[in-house]
Motif scaffolding. Structure first.
Motif, PDB file in Angstrom:
ATOM      1  N   GLN A 368      -2.923   0.837  12.364  1.00 45.88           N
ATOM      2  CA  GLN A 368      -2.993  -0.622  12.315  1.00 45.88           C
ATOM      3  C   GLN A 368      -4.262  -1.055  11.589  1.00 45.88           C
ATOM      4  N   GLY A 369      -4.115  -1.972  10.657  1.00 43.88           N
ATOM      5  CA  GLY A 369      -5.253  -2.440   9.869  1.00 43.88           C
ATOM      6  C   GLY A 369      -5.399  -1.666   8.582  1.00 43.88           C
ATOM      7  N   PHE A 370      -5.596  -0.381   8.675  1.00 44.06           N
ATOM      8  CA  PHE A 370      -5.678   0.430   7.458  1.00 44.06           C
ATOM      9  C   PHE A 370      -4.357   0.408   6.707  1.00 44.06           C
ATOM     10  N   ALA A 371      -3.244   0.433   7.423  1.00 42.85           N
ATOM     11  CA  ALA A 371      -1.929   0.467   6.778  1.00 42.85           C
ATOM     12  C   ALA A 371      -1.744  -0.705   5.830  1.00 42.85           C
ATOM     13  N   GLU A 372      -2.268  -1.862   6.195  1.00 33.88           N
ATOM     14  CA  GLU A 372      -2.102  -3.046   5.358  1.00 33.88           C
ATOM     15  C   GLU A 372      -2.882  -2.904   4.043  1.00 33.88           C
ATOM     16  N   HIS A 373      -4.073  -2.342   4.108  1.00 31.93           N
ATOM     17  CA  HIS A 373      -4.848  -2.108   2.882  1.00 31.93           C
ATOM     18  C   HIS A 373      -4.189  -1.012   2.033  1.00 31.93           C
ATOM     19  N   LEU A 374      -3.644  -0.007   2.681  1.00 33.71           N
ATOM     20  CA  LEU A 374      -2.920   1.034   1.950  1.00 33.71           C
ATOM     21  C   LEU A 374      -1.697   0.443   1.250  1.00 33.71           C
ATOM     22  N   VAL A 380       0.254  -1.705  -6.010  1.00 36.70           N
ATOM     23  CA  VAL A 380      -0.327  -1.533  -7.345  1.00 36.70           C
ATOM     24  C   VAL A 380       0.194  -0.256  -7.988  1.00 36.70           C
ATOM     25  N   GLU A 381       0.323   0.803  -7.196  1.00 33.57           N
ATOM     26  CA  GLU A 381       0.905   2.054  -7.708  1.00 33.57           C
ATOM     27  C   GLU A 381       2.317   1.814  -8.221  1.00 33.57           C
ATOM     28  N   ALA A 382       3.052   0.908  -7.582  1.00 33.40           N
ATOM     29  CA  ALA A 382       4.416   0.596  -8.017  1.00 33.40           C
ATOM     30  C   ALA A 382       4.450  -0.153  -9.340  1.00 33.40           C
ATOM     31  N   GLY A 383       3.293  -0.683  -9.780  1.00 37.15           N
ATOM     32  CA  GLY A 383       3.238  -1.367 -11.068  1.00 37.15           C
ATOM     33  C   GLY A 383       2.945  -2.844 -10.993  1.00 37.15           C
ATOM     34  N   LEU A 384       2.670  -3.374  -9.798  1.00 36.02           N
ATOM     35  CA  LEU A 384       2.341  -4.781  -9.656  1.00 36.02           C
ATOM     36  C   LEU A 384       0.857  -4.996  -9.935  1.00 36.02           C
ATOM     37  N   SER A 385       0.497  -6.180 -10.393  1.00 31.47           N
ATOM     38  CA  SER A 385      -0.902  -6.486 -10.674  1.00 31.47           C
ATOM     39  C   SER A 385      -1.642  -6.777  -9.371  1.00 31.47           C
ATOM     40  N   LEU A 426      -9.596  -7.572  -7.704  1.00 30.36           N
ATOM     41  CA  LEU A 426      -8.824  -7.675  -8.940  1.00 30.36           C
ATOM     42  C   LEU A 426      -9.227  -6.575  -9.923  1.00 30.36           C
ATOM     43  N   GLU A 427     -10.424  -6.035  -9.744  1.00 28.93           N
ATOM     44  CA  GLU A 427     -10.877  -4.917 -10.577  1.00 28.93           C
ATOM     45  C   GLU A 427     -10.398  -3.587 -10.010  1.00 28.93           C
ATOM     46  N   ASN A 428     -10.328  -3.488  -8.700  1.00 31.69           N
ATOM     47  CA  ASN A 428      -9.835  -2.292  -8.016  1.00 31.69           C
ATOM     48  C   ASN A 428      -9.313  -2.740  -6.662  1.00 31.69           C
ATOM     49  N   ILE A 429      -8.028  -2.589  -6.421  1.00 29.26           N
ATOM     50  CA  ILE A 429      -7.422  -3.128  -5.206  1.00 29.26           C
ATOM     51  C   ILE A 429      -8.026  -2.515  -3.952  1.00 29.26           C
ATOM     52  N   GLN A 430      -8.604  -1.322  -4.069  1.00 31.46           N
ATOM     53  CA  GLN A 430      -9.237  -0.719  -2.896  1.00 31.46           C
ATOM     54  C   GLN A 430     -10.495  -1.474  -2.469  1.00 31.46           C
ATOM     55  N   ASN A 431     -10.940  -2.401  -3.281  1.00 36.35           N
ATOM     56  CA  ASN A 431     -12.100  -3.200  -2.893  1.00 36.35           C
ATOM     57  C   ASN A 431     -11.798  -4.162  -1.744  1.00 36.35           C
ATOM     58  N   THR A 432     -10.524  -4.335  -1.382  1.00 37.51           N
ATOM     59  CA  THR A 432     -10.236  -5.118  -0.166  1.00 37.51           C
ATOM     60  C   THR A 432     -10.796  -4.420   1.065  1.00 37.51           C
ATOM     61  N   ARG A 433     -11.113  -3.147   0.938  1.00 35.28           N
ATOM     62  CA  ARG A 433     -11.662  -2.389   2.077  1.00 35.28           C
ATOM     63  C   ARG A 433     -13.171  -2.575   2.225  1.00 35.28           C
ATOM     64  N   LYS A 434     -13.801  -3.197   1.256  1.00 37.71           N
ATOM     65  CA  LYS A 434     -15.253  -3.402   1.312  1.00 37.71           C
ATOM     66  C   LYS A 434     -15.533  -4.753   1.971  1.00 37.71           C
ATOM     67  N   ILE A 435     -15.267  -4.807   3.265  1.00 36.58           N
ATOM     68  CA  ILE A 435     -15.304  -6.063   4.008  1.00 36.58           C
ATOM     69  C   ILE A 435     -16.735  -6.404   4.405  1.00 36.58           C
ATOM     70  N   SER A 436     -17.141  -7.616   4.044  1.00 34.12           N
ATOM     71  CA  SER A 436     -18.438  -8.138   4.455  1.00 34.12           C
ATOM     72  C   SER A 436     -18.313  -9.016   5.698  1.00 34.12           C
ATOM     73  N   ALA A 437     -17.255  -9.828   5.752  1.00 33.78           N
ATOM     74  CA  ALA A 437     -17.060 -10.719   6.897  1.00 33.78           C
ATOM     75  C   ALA A 437     -15.610 -11.181   6.951  1.00 33.78           C
ATOM     76  N   VAL A 438     -15.162 -11.524   8.151  1.00 38.38           N
ATOM     77  CA  VAL A 438     -13.834 -12.084   8.376  1.00 38.38           C
ATOM     78  C   VAL A 438     -14.008 -13.399   9.121  1.00 38.38           C
TER      79      VAL A 438
END
Length: 452
Positions: A368-374, A380-385, A426-438
């Motif tokens: 839970q939580g990680f799955a959404e970022h994955l 993006v791997e499927a070809g979406l921007s 937008l430069e690297n989708i994995q940057n959603t994991r670099k959370i500063s605050a929610v």
């Protein structure tokens, strides 16, 4: 009046006012002015650089450059990226603990802990589909969660789903509280009962082997009765042939990818004509075969923080990985995943509404939580921007839940559910994991799962 009844009513009334005072105190706050940020508003457009956001209470009061507000608390974000908090339209809560899954784990404490985890990972709203328990509807628990009055992500509940009769399923099983009609004649009474708890959607499990699939006459009756109460129906589906028949029967949402074969133009046209949203849950099949080898995320603290106790030890063991290599189900999932990637790309490019959902929380390995970022990475791997993927995880998911008036994008007047990031996704989708605050409803709730 009976004295016990009088005091019971008095206590309930006092409890209501205490909750009201708590909610008032929660949302009573000074204005907050977020300065010097780069904004991804969730609507699919380009990033807005050097922008400010003014929050007044729960709501976004203004967006623009060089904003000023007398008395506001000013926070300089120094170039951080802000996007809407995510919304996941297909999860499960309260049915896993440690390495196991069971309906007996559905406690208030477990539900709240898992909703807190979602929020720590930047998911402010989730929808559960079909495995909830009566506890959720007692004493206003679900309603308080749905309206954001309790800690953690908001929760929309699909209540109790419909599946096929199976005498081997005990009431304590995580799927032990589902409706299992023997015939279409039993459906109206079941649907009347389900409607009484006001589910956000009705979930049906259709797929399986030819001997175990739900009979068309039954799921057609479920859809018919749900529509009589103005309820939408989401289908757990795998096969394209089932999906075609479900469309003819009036299905409203596909809650999983079609994974046995590629969708064709006629099918896509039917989905568009009926405006049927598609929740691909790519992470489900990825998790189901990833441990045949060592996945890239295995040692990532962002992943490990999402796991229930004991799960990391299980999935990282050579015994488990050897079992996966020998598993026919894992091999099947790998093939299904490849088809799912192609189908979500075709459907999205054709204009079908694709929304975030992962089926996380149904099994311990679906973190839970990680799955959404994955899931974002897999889209993006499927070809979406990345722009389109963020929209899928925010505004599109809000549209599936029909809450887009208040949630899903960063716009004036909407609720301030924000995910603040140290880098641009937008430069690297994995940057959603670099959370500063929610932020949830204008209040900073979390620094992410790795910062305390």
């Amino acid at each position: 009046m009976n004295l016990l009844k009088y005091h019971g009513s008095l206590f309930r009334l006092c409890g209501f006012f205490i909750l009201l005072v708590f909610a008032s105190n929660t949302f009573a706050q000074t204005k907050i002015l977020l300065k010097n940020l780069n904004l991804i508003d969730g609507k699919g457009g380009a990033i807005q650089e050097n922008t400010d956001i003014l929050i007044d209470g729960q709501h976004i009061a203004a967006i623009g450059r060089d904003l000023k507000s007398t008395g506001a608390r000013v926070i300089d974000l120094q170039g951080k990226t802000v996007m809407p908090a995510m919304i996941s339209a297909h999860v499960h809560v309260g049915v896993i603990s440690g390495n196991a899954q069971s309906g007996t784990f559905f406690t208030k404490e477990n539900v709240l802990a898992q909703l807190k985890k979602y929020l720590d990972y930047g998911i402010s709203t989730v929808q559960t589909l079909g495995t909830d328990r009566p506890l959720l509807y007692e004493k206003g628990f679900r309603d308080s969660l749905m309206h954001g009055l309790l800690p953690g992500a908001r929760l929309f509940s699909g209540g109790y789903g419909f599946n096929i009769p199976d005498p081997s399923i005990s009431k304590e099983s995580f799927m032990g509280n589902l409706y299992r009609p023997l015939s279409a004649d039993e459906v109206p009474g079941m649907m009347k009962e389900l409607n009484g708890i006001n589910p956000s959607m009705v979930k049906i499990w259709v797929d399986g082997s030819p001997q175990t699939k739900m009979k068309p006459a039954i799921y057609q009756k479920i859809i018919q009765e749900a529509h009589r109460y103005q309820r939408r129906v989401a289908a757990h589906v795998y096969y394209l042939s089932d999906a075609r028949q479900l469309i003819r029967s009036g299905i409203d949402v596909f809650g999983h990818s079609i994974r046995d074969s590629l969708v064709d133009d006629a099918f896509i046209a039917q989905m568009k004509a009926r405006k049927i949203p598609y929740i691909p849950t790519l992470a489900l099949d990825k998790f189901a075969h990833a441990y045949m080898s060592k996945p890239s995320w295995l040692e990532d603290p962002f992943f490990k923080a999402a796991l229930e106790p004991g799960v990391y030890e299980m999935i990282s063991s050579s015994v488990y990985q050897n079992e996966q290599k020998a598993s026919a189900a894992a091999v099947r999932s790998a093939a299904a995943f490849r088809i799912a990637l192609q189908n979500v790309k075709k459907l999205h490019d054709a204009g079908v509404l694709v929304a975030l959902g992962t089926d996380s929380g149904a099994f311990p390995i679906r973190a839970q939580g990680f799955a959404e970022h994955l899931e974002l990475e897999l889209l993006v791997e499927a070809g979406l921007s990345p722009q389109d993927v963020i929209r899928i995880a925010t505004l599109n998911a809000a549209r599936v839940l029909r809450i887009e008036k208040d949630y899903g994008s960063i716009e004036k007047g909407k609720i301030a559910d924000l995910l603040i990031l140290d880098a641009n996704p937008l430069e690297n989708i994995q940057n959603t994991r670099k959370i500063s605050a929610v932020y949830k409803a204008g209040r900073k709730i979390s620094n992410g799962p790795l910062k305390f």
